[in-house]
Design an enzyme around this catalytic site. Structure first.
Site, PDB file in Angstrom:
ATOM      1  N   LYS A  94       0.835  -1.217   0.000  1.00 57.49           N
ATOM      2  CA  LYS A  94       0.000   0.000   0.000  1.00 57.49           C
ATOM      3  C   LYS A  94       0.862   1.256   0.000  1.00 57.49           C
ATOM      4  O   LYS A  94       0.526   2.241  -0.654  1.00 57.49           O
ATOM      5  CB  LYS A  94      -0.922   0.028   1.237  1.00 57.49           C
ATOM      6  CG  LYS A  94      -2.034  -0.978   1.185  1.00 57.49           C
ATOM      7  CD  LYS A  94      -3.126  -0.565   0.214  1.00 57.49           C
ATOM      8  CE  LYS A  94      -4.220  -1.607   0.219  1.00 57.49           C
ATOM      9  NZ  LYS A  94      -5.173  -1.481  -0.863  1.00 57.49           N
ATOM     10  N   LYS A 120      -2.392 -11.021  -8.998  1.00 58.64           N
ATOM     11  CA  LYS A 120      -3.696 -11.606  -8.684  1.00 58.64           C
ATOM     12  C   LYS A 120      -4.856 -10.782  -9.244  1.00 58.64           C
ATOM     13  O   LYS A 120      -4.694  -9.588  -9.534  1.00 58.64           O
ATOM     14  CB  LYS A 120      -3.846 -11.752  -7.172  1.00 58.64           C
ATOM     15  CG  LYS A 120      -3.841 -10.432  -6.449  1.00 58.64           C
ATOM     16  CD  LYS A 120      -4.278 -10.567  -5.001  1.00 58.64           C
ATOM     17  CE  LYS A 120      -4.392  -9.197  -4.362  1.00 58.64           C
ATOM     18  NZ  LYS A 120      -4.991  -9.143  -3.069  1.00 58.64           N
ATOM     19  N   LYS A 170      -9.783  -6.016  -7.044  1.00 53.91           N
ATOM     20  CA  LYS A 170     -10.748  -4.951  -7.323  1.00 53.91           C
ATOM     21  C   LYS A 170     -10.051  -3.676  -7.769  1.00 53.91           C
ATOM     22  O   LYS A 170     -10.582  -2.898  -8.539  1.00 53.91           O
ATOM     23  CB  LYS A 170     -11.552  -4.634  -6.052  1.00 53.91           C
ATOM     24  CG  LYS A 170     -12.476  -5.749  -5.633  1.00 53.91           C
ATOM     25  CD  LYS A 170     -13.138  -5.414  -4.291  1.00 53.91           C
ATOM     26  CE  LYS A 170     -12.923  -6.547  -3.307  1.00 53.91           C
ATOM     27  NZ  LYS A 170     -13.461  -6.319  -1.987  1.00 53.91           N
TER      28      LYS A 170
HETATM   29  P1  TYM Z   1     -10.604  -8.502   0.430  1.00 58.81           P
HETATM   30  O1  TYM Z   1     -11.865  -7.792   0.193  1.00 58.81           O
HETATM   31  O2  TYM Z   1      -9.362  -7.940  -0.154  1.00 58.81           O
HETATM   32  O3  TYM Z   1     -10.695 -10.000  -0.063  1.00 58.81           O
HETATM   33  C1  TYM Z   1     -11.723 -10.823   0.388  1.00 58.81           C
HETATM   34  C2  TYM Z   1     -11.352 -12.282   0.243  1.00 58.81           C
HETATM   35  O4  TYM Z   1     -11.121 -12.608  -1.126  1.00 58.81           O
HETATM   36  C3  TYM Z   1      -9.854 -13.217  -1.257  1.00 58.81           C
HETATM   37  N1  TYM Z   1      -9.268 -12.852  -2.539  1.00 58.81           N
HETATM   38  C4  TYM Z   1      -8.678 -13.709  -3.361  1.00 58.81           C
HETATM   39  N2  TYM Z   1      -8.476 -15.028  -3.269  1.00 58.81           N
HETATM   40  C5  TYM Z   1      -7.852 -15.634  -4.300  1.00 58.81           C
HETATM   41  N3  TYM Z   1      -7.436 -14.976  -5.405  1.00 58.81           N
HETATM   42  C6  TYM Z   1      -7.622 -13.641  -5.537  1.00 58.81           C
HETATM   43  N4  TYM Z   1      -7.244 -13.012  -6.632  1.00 58.81           N
HETATM   44  C7  TYM Z   1      -8.274 -12.950  -4.485  1.00 58.81           C
HETATM   45  N5  TYM Z   1      -8.620 -11.656  -4.291  1.00 58.81           N
HETATM   46  C8  TYM Z   1      -9.221 -11.608  -3.075  1.00 58.81           C
HETATM   47  C9  TYM Z   1      -9.025 -12.687  -0.086  1.00 58.81           C
HETATM   48  O5  TYM Z   1      -7.959 -13.543   0.209  1.00 58.81           O
HETATM   49  C10 TYM Z   1     -10.060 -12.641   0.998  1.00 58.81           C
HETATM   50  O6  TYM Z   1     -10.215 -13.907   1.595  1.00 58.81           O
HETATM   51  N6  TYM Z   1      -8.419  -8.495   4.803  1.00 58.81           N
HETATM   52  C11 TYM Z   1      -9.549  -9.205   4.170  1.00 58.81           C
HETATM   53  C12 TYM Z   1     -10.874  -8.778   4.772  1.00 58.81           C
HETATM   54  C13 TYM Z   1     -10.976  -9.086   6.214  1.00 58.81           C
HETATM   55  C14 TYM Z   1     -10.952 -10.385   6.823  1.00 58.81           C
HETATM   56  C15 TYM Z   1     -11.075 -10.151   8.214  1.00 58.81           C
HETATM   57  C16 TYM Z   1     -10.866 -11.678   6.337  1.00 58.81           C
HETATM   58  C17 TYM Z   1     -11.085  -8.172   7.214  1.00 58.81           C
HETATM   59  N7  TYM Z   1     -11.162  -8.814   8.413  1.00 58.81           N
HETATM   60  C18 TYM Z   1     -11.103 -11.222   9.129  1.00 58.81           C
HETATM   61  C19 TYM Z   1     -10.891 -12.728   7.243  1.00 58.81           C
HETATM   62  C20 TYM Z   1     -11.017 -12.502   8.623  1.00 58.81           C
HETATM   63  C21 TYM Z   1      -9.459  -8.950   2.677  1.00 58.81           C
HETATM   64  O7  TYM Z   1      -8.435  -9.080   2.130  1.00 58.81           O
HETATM   65  O8  TYM Z   1     -10.532  -8.606   2.006  1.00 58.81           O
END
Ligand code: TYM
Length: 331
Positions: free
Chosen positions: A111, A194, A197
């Site tokens: 970031k 990867k 969004k």
């Molecule tokens: P976020 O919104 O970035 O992603 C949400 C989930 O989607 C998975 N993900 C992917 N998995 C495989 N390939 C990809 N290209 C890909 N892009 C996204 C992420 O690994 C995630 O599982 N920090 C978390 C949100 C969060 C969270 C938590 C998760 C906040 N608190 C507590 C678990 C437990 C996140 O990255 O969101």
């Protein structure tokens, strides 16, 4: 029953990476585990969304959770900010998390590189808020994609440090979980890295994308001029397309194009056309369900309200116990 927690940030619509990396497991786990699935709206504040965008995205993710098959009768679905106990636990965990380890976190460093104009304290302490999300319900399994592995390791460090400092075994160690052998990383369409969004236009295929848009994105995916030597190793952009085929297409389709690649007679145009059609078929049920649910405001509100009540019950209990352990209690 073992406790499961996971969340997705409300930073836009959900894509195939979110589904295949995380939500697919949510749907399975709700059958056999006590599950809490939430929308991480507080985490998404690190990028300063407008109030309108934030609220709209929370609603969209909620709809997409339901469209993917998460059932409010089986799992607790809630919005993170509806459970303020999480932010109080976040504060306590911030007291035992150290600058060095937060600065070393890969997602923070990324970031800093990507948004140098907005390196706020919320970004630095993203892992402690995530740990609070998980520890507030005493989860032991956290279904997430590969990119979250380090955050889970940090959560275990915070939990163990809390236990050590307060001479307790109160918090359990949570682990990243996938039903397969390894955590998933779904590649994007832009040739490297990867699916994400915020990775740039055309990199991600969203569950709500219309077929024509999916065709357009996939046909524009990065490829090259083709192999020149039989059985040569695939460059990253091509390997990514094959990974996507593996995820959404039939095994025969994958084998067909893989053989063509190895024999140097692959036509990427044909392969992309097939990949696009398979993605369209794969996402069709989501699109339909999303359309249906979007028209049912009252139901969406009801799911969020009931979920907030159930999640708060568990969170209140944890927080009362944590306060007691720390020594924050009435005289
Ligand atoms: P976020 O919104 O970035 O992603 C949400 C989930 O989607 C998975 N993900 C992917 N998995 C495989 N390939 C990809 N290209 C890909 N892009 C996204 C992420 O690994 C995630 O599982 N920090 C978390 C949100 C969060 C969270 C938590 C998760 C906040 N608190 C507590 C678990 C437990 C996140 O990255 O969101």
């Amino acid at each position: 029953m073992e406790i499961v927690v996971s969340g997705i940030r409300s930073t836009g619509n959900l894509h195939l990476g979110n589904y295949l990396g995380a939500m697919k497991n949510f749907v399975k786990m709700q059958e056999t585990h006590s599950c809490y699935f939430f929308i991480a709206d507080l985490h998404s504040l690190t990028t300063h969304p407008t109030p309108g965008d934030l609220h709209g995205n929370v609603k969209n993710v909620l709809i997409e959770y339901l469209a993917a098959g998460i059932d409010p009768e089986k799992a607790t679905i809630y919005v993170q900010s509806d459970v303020p106990e999480v932010t109080e636990l976040y504060l306590y965990l911030n007291m035992i998390s150290y600058l060095g380890e937060l600065e070393r976190c890969t997602s923070f460093k990324e970031k800093v590189r990507k948004q140098p104009e907005n390196v706020n304290a919320g970004l630095l302490t993203y892992p402690t808020l995530m740990a609070a999300d998980i520890l507030i319900h005493h989860a032991t399994k956290v279904p997430v994609g590969k990119d979250q592995e380090q955050h889970l390791e940090m959560t275990r460090n915070f939990a163990n440090r809390f236990n050590f400092l307060y001479k307790t075994d109160y918090f359990k160690e949570p682990f990243a979980f996938n039903f397969g052998t390894e955590l998933v990383k779904v590649p994007g369409l832009d040739g490297g890295g990867k699916m994400g969004k915020s990775e740039g236009e055309g990199n991600a295929v969203f569950l709500r994308d219309e077929p024509e848009l999916i065709r357009k994105k996939v046909m524009r995916a990065v490829s090259d001029s083709g192999p020149t030597v039989p059985n040569q190793e695939k460059p990253e952009a091509i390997a990514n397309l094959f990974t996507l085929l593996q995820l959404v297409s039939a095994p025969e389709t994958y084998d067909h194009f893989n053989e063509a690649y190895n024999a140097c007679r692959i036509r990427y145009g044909d392969m992309k056309k097939q990949l696009a059609e398979d993605m369209i078929t794969f996402t069709a049920p989501f699109r339909e369900k999303i359309r249906e649910l979007s028209a049912d405001e009252a139901y969406i509100r009801q799911v969020a309200e009931e979920g907030a009540m159930k999640a708060s019950e568990s969170a209140r209990k944890t927080l009362a116990e944590v306060r007691e352990i720390i020594g924050i209690k009435p005289f």
